[in-house]
Design an enzyme around this catalytic site. Structure first.
Site, PDB file in Angstrom:
ATOM      1  N   GLY A  46      -9.504  -6.263 -13.435  1.00 21.82           N
ATOM      2  CA  GLY A  46      -8.395  -6.289 -12.490  1.00 21.82           C
ATOM      3  C   GLY A  46      -8.909  -6.502 -11.080  1.00 21.82           C
ATOM      4  CD  GLN A  51     -10.200  -4.576  -5.749  1.00 23.58           C
ATOM      5  OE1 GLN A  51      -9.412  -4.971  -6.597  1.00 23.58           O
ATOM      6  NE2 GLN A  51     -11.339  -3.988  -6.063  1.00 23.58           N
ATOM      7  CB  CYS A  95     -12.933   0.458  -8.248  1.00 17.85           C
ATOM      8  SG  CYS A  95     -12.070  -0.537  -7.024  1.00 17.85           S
ATOM      9  CG  LEU A  96     -14.450  -5.473  -9.653  1.00 17.02           C
ATOM     10  CD1 LEU A  96     -13.751  -6.823  -9.674  1.00 17.02           C
ATOM     11  CD2 LEU A  96     -15.802  -5.556 -10.373  1.00 17.02           C
ATOM     12  CG  HIS A 137      -7.569   0.848 -10.636  1.00 13.89           C
ATOM     13  ND1 HIS A 137      -8.665   1.678 -10.806  1.00 13.89           N
ATOM     14  CD2 HIS A 137      -7.953  -0.090  -9.722  1.00 13.89           C
ATOM     15  CE1 HIS A 137      -9.647   1.249 -10.021  1.00 13.89           C
ATOM     16  NE2 HIS A 137      -9.253   0.183  -9.359  1.00 13.89           N
ATOM     17  CD  GLU A 138      -6.617  -3.756 -10.112  1.00 13.52           C
ATOM     18  OE1 GLU A 138      -6.733  -4.001  -8.897  1.00 13.52           O
ATOM     19  OE2 GLU A 138      -7.589  -3.429 -10.826  1.00 13.52           O
ATOM     20  CG  HIS A 141      -6.977  -1.643  -5.306  1.00 18.43           C
ATOM     21  ND1 HIS A 141      -7.981  -1.237  -4.459  1.00 18.43           N
ATOM     22  CD2 HIS A 141      -7.535  -1.696  -6.535  1.00 18.43           C
ATOM     23  CE1 HIS A 141      -9.094  -1.051  -5.165  1.00 18.43           C
ATOM     24  NE2 HIS A 141      -8.851  -1.318  -6.430  1.00 18.43           N
TER      25      HIS A 141
END
Ligand code: NI
Length: 173
Positions: A46, A51, A95-96, A137-138, A141
């Protein structure tokens, strides 16, 4: 298609609330493809627009991990959770933007999400399992919320401190 740089904490952009898109235009296809390519390259399941430094409510997701399975790229524009289950589920999230950190987070086990798809069509999707984890989660963000906000303050402070120190060292060279 172009790969975009992924921001890492403590970048302040990751804490901003993103703006909804007024509409989906054909020109946005490039952004959607870039987000998917950046996510696959990372690799991750994701990626949210903040991000890559864009304060827009856009999310890319593909939870298929097995190499043998066909890819299932999904784009969510202005995603909103319209229903969530009382039942909760734990998942060890990463998470990236917080590389190599994994912590167990508890969230509703099922959610329903309304959104615009990449053609701008209103859609709704019932999510459970990993997809439910990922979409929550996204969407976090898009509101400047990170998965470490769902764990203890002690653990969170330790993680943020580590990344802040790494950034200072990188800046001072
Ligand atoms: Ni993330």
């Amino acid at each position: 298609m172009a790969l975009r740089d992924i921001l890492v904490i403590p970048d302040p952009v990751l804490r901003k609330v993103c703006e909804p898109l007024a509409e989906v235009t054909p020109e946005m296809g490039t952004l959607f493809d870039d987000m998917l390519a950046t996510m696959y390259d990372a690799p991750g399941i994701g990626l949210a627009a903040p991000q890559i430094g864009l304060l827009q409510r856009v999310v890319a997701i593909d939870i298929t991990k097995d190499e043998d399975v066909d890819k299932d790229p999904m784009i969510f524009v202005n995603p909103e959770i319209t229903w969530e289950s009382d039942e909760l589920a734990d998942y060890e999230e990463g998470c990236l933007s917080i590389p190599e950190v994994f912590e167990t987070v508890t969230r509703p086990a099922q959610v329903t999400v309304s959104y615009l798809d990449r053609e701008g069509k209103h859609s709704s999707l019932d999510c459970d399992g990993l997809l439910a984890v990922c979409i929550q989660h996204e969407i976090d963000h898009l509101n400047g919320v990170l998965f470490i906000d769902h764990i203890s303050k002690l653990k969170r402070d330790r993680i943020v401190k580590k990344f802040s120190k790494a950034r200072r060292l990188a800046e001072t060279g």
